[in-house]
Design an enzyme around this catalytic site. Structure first.
Site, PDB file in Angstrom:
ATOM      1  CB  CYS A   1      44.772  36.303  40.203  1.00 57.86           C
ATOM      2  SG  CYS A   1      43.008  36.313  40.617  1.00 57.86           S
ATOM      3  NE  ARG A  25      51.022  38.783  42.356  1.00 56.98           N
ATOM      4  CZ  ARG A  25      50.198  39.098  43.363  1.00 56.98           C
ATOM      5  NH1 ARG A  25      49.347  38.211  43.845  1.00 56.98           N
ATOM      6  NH2 ARG A  25      50.189  40.321  43.884  1.00 56.98           N
ATOM      7  NE  ARG A  32      45.454  42.341  48.385  1.00 58.39           N
ATOM      8  CZ  ARG A  32      45.420  41.073  47.937  1.00 58.39           C
ATOM      9  NH1 ARG A  32      44.754  40.149  48.610  1.00 58.39           N
ATOM     10  NH2 ARG A  32      46.041  40.740  46.833  1.00 58.39           N
ATOM     11  CG  HIS A  60      45.616  42.395  41.845  1.00 62.09           C
ATOM     12  ND1 HIS A  60      46.657  42.828  42.656  1.00 62.09           N
ATOM     13  CD2 HIS A  60      45.413  41.080  42.172  1.00 62.09           C
ATOM     14  CE1 HIS A  60      47.047  41.835  43.433  1.00 62.09           C
ATOM     15  NE2 HIS A  60      46.312  40.765  43.162  1.00 62.09           N
ATOM     16  CD  GLN A  83      47.775  37.724  40.070  1.00 61.06           C
ATOM     17  OE1 GLN A  83      47.725  37.714  41.297  1.00 61.06           O
ATOM     18  NE2 GLN A  83      48.258  36.688  39.376  1.00 61.06           N
ATOM     19  CG  ASP A  90      39.440  36.905  40.023  1.00 63.33           C
ATOM     20  OD1 ASP A  90      39.690  36.157  40.991  1.00 63.33           O
ATOM     21  OD2 ASP A  90      39.397  38.146  40.129  1.00 63.33           O
TER      22      ASP A  90
HETATM   23  N1  NVA Z   1      38.969  39.666  42.195  1.00 63.93           N
HETATM   24  C1  NVA Z   1      39.594  39.060  43.350  1.00 63.93           C
HETATM   25  C2  NVA Z   1      41.078  39.014  43.169  1.00 63.93           C
HETATM   26  C3  NVA Z   1      41.823  38.329  44.282  1.00 63.93           C
HETATM   27  C4  NVA Z   1      43.296  38.284  44.055  1.00 63.93           C
HETATM   28  C5  NVA Z   1      39.238  39.852  44.593  1.00 63.93           C
HETATM   29  O1  NVA Z   1      39.322  41.081  44.566  1.00 63.93           O
HETATM   30  O2  NVA Z   1      38.844  39.241  45.588  1.00 63.93           O
HETATM   31  N1   CP Z   2      46.448  36.723  43.714  1.00 64.15           N
HETATM   32  C1   CP Z   2      46.471  37.355  44.904  1.00 64.15           C
HETATM   33  O1   CP Z   2      46.512  38.605  44.971  1.00 64.15           O
HETATM   34  O2   CP Z   2      46.440  36.537  45.968  1.00 64.15           O
HETATM   35  P1   CP Z   2      46.273  36.960  47.502  1.00 64.15           P
HETATM   36  O3   CP Z   2      44.863  37.493  47.646  1.00 64.15           O
HETATM   37  O4   CP Z   2      46.510  35.710  48.284  1.00 64.15           O
HETATM   38  O5   CP Z   2      47.273  38.039  47.813  1.00 64.15           O
END
Ligand code: NVA
Ligand code: CP
Length: 329
Positions: free
Chosen positions: A272, A316, A108, A135, A138, A231
């Site tokens: 998410c 998830r 990540r 992502h 997800q 989101d």
């Molecule tokens: N768009 C958000 C998704 C988090 C799961 C981010 O990248 O922070």
């Molecule tokens: N939805 C998601 O990816 O959550 P986290 O950022 O907690 O992993």
């Protein structure tokens, strides 16, 4: 033709056929039912996986850890603060080292090119746990959740994504919907124009799968939605843009009015997570003190009977387990 994903990386849903995505979803449903029944086959016994996080996470990290441990694998967690990654060692060298120790690598972070480079140089499957532009794990969880709550097949469903229509979730949805024949609408302000290359690529796939990929700023697009999705307005790494994003996106906050506008009494609200739906977080509180309301959804909708956000969160784990089992099991 039988699906075989052994040895394959999971970088984006664009790399998978409709049939392969179907296979992973079916496997996830099956693994969830087995876990509920207390049946574990330990198909990852003797395997080692590493989780590399350059951005924060609750769900993704825990999902990978529980999924792997349920099936008998060992897990190492690394973050950029406590490893050499990026500071003293390049991604290429890191990949070559981790590939000698591990059967699979989760990443990540920021650029999509990092997961691509890890996959190219490690020689083992790499799983994308979120980048700036995608992502994919997800979306598997979200589609699994839709299948649990909506009696129609995915290719008869309409998903309206409200808010920041240029973020990783919006693009991940476009990829997933194009592949699975879903009607997808990115509902956001005219000033936010999604990457034309993503629209072109997904529209091309849509011609074969029957999907519809649309962008709209007209609230009429909400009519007939099966899912309202949103989101956070400022994704990880772009927190400094919060005041501008709030100005731009305030009218796209998911409210009960919006839910009613769909005309579907059983429309699902999905997110998410993590979500700003009240002021019980440090971040939402601090912005509120500066006169800025960062909530992308009202607490009323978030806690309503329409909301399936915690089912998504649970899924998830089941979908990530399916991805790991399919690729290294
Ligand atoms: N768009 C958000 C998704 C988090 C799961 C981010 O990248 O922070
Ligand atoms: N939805 C998601 O990816 O959550 P986290 O950022 O907690 O992993």
């Amino acid at each position: 033709m039988a699906v075989n994903l052994k040895g394959k990386s999971f970088l984006t849903l664009m790399d998978f056929s409709t049939q392969e995505i179907r296979y992973m979803l079916d496997l996830a449903h099956d693994l969830k039912a087995k876990k509920r029944a207390g049946i574990y086959n330990y198909v990852l016994k003797g395997k080692n996986i590493v989780l590399l996080f350059e951005k924060s996470s609750t769900r993704t990290r825990c999902a990978f850890e529980v999924a792997a441990l349920d099936e008998g694998a060992h897990v190492t967690f690394l973050d950029s603060g406590s490893s050499q990654v990026g500071k003293k060692e390049s991604i290429e060298d890191t990949a070559k080292v981790l590939g000698r120790f591990y059967d699979g690598i989760e990443y990540r972070g920021y650029e999509q090119s990092v997961v691509e480079s890890l996959a190219k140089h490690s020689g083992v499957p790499v799983w994308n746990g979120l980048t700036d532009i995608d992502h994919p794990t997800q979306i598997l969880a979200d589609m699994m959740t839709m299948e649990e709550h909506i009696s129609k097949p995915l290719n008869k469903c309409k998903v309206v994504f409200c808010g920041d229509i240029r973020n990783n979730m919006a693009y991940a949805w476009m990829y997933g919907c194009a592949k699975m024949g879903v009607h997808f609408v990115a509902y956001g302000p005219d000033v936010l124009i999604p990457d034309p290359e993503v629209i072109a690529k997904t529209s091309e796939i849509a011609k074969q799968t029957g999907a519809i990929i649309e962008v709209s700023s007209n609230p009429e697009c909400l009519v007939g939605a099966d899912v309202l999705y949103t989101d956070v307005w400022a994704s990880m790494g772009e927190e400094a843009q919060t005041p501008d994003k709030v100005k731009m996106l305030a009218q796209f906050k998911v409210t009960m009015d919006m839910v009613e506008k769909t005309g579907n009494k059983d429309v699902l609200f999905m997110h998410c997570l993590p979500a700003f739906h009240d002021f019980e977080t440090k971040t939402a509180k601090e912005w509120k003190e500066k006169g800025i309301d960062i909530r992308e959804v009202t607490d009323e909708v978030f806690r309503s009977r329409h909301s399936v956000v915690f089912d998504e969160a649970e899924n998830r784990m089941h979908t990530i387990k399916a991805v790991i089992v399919a690729t290294i099991g």
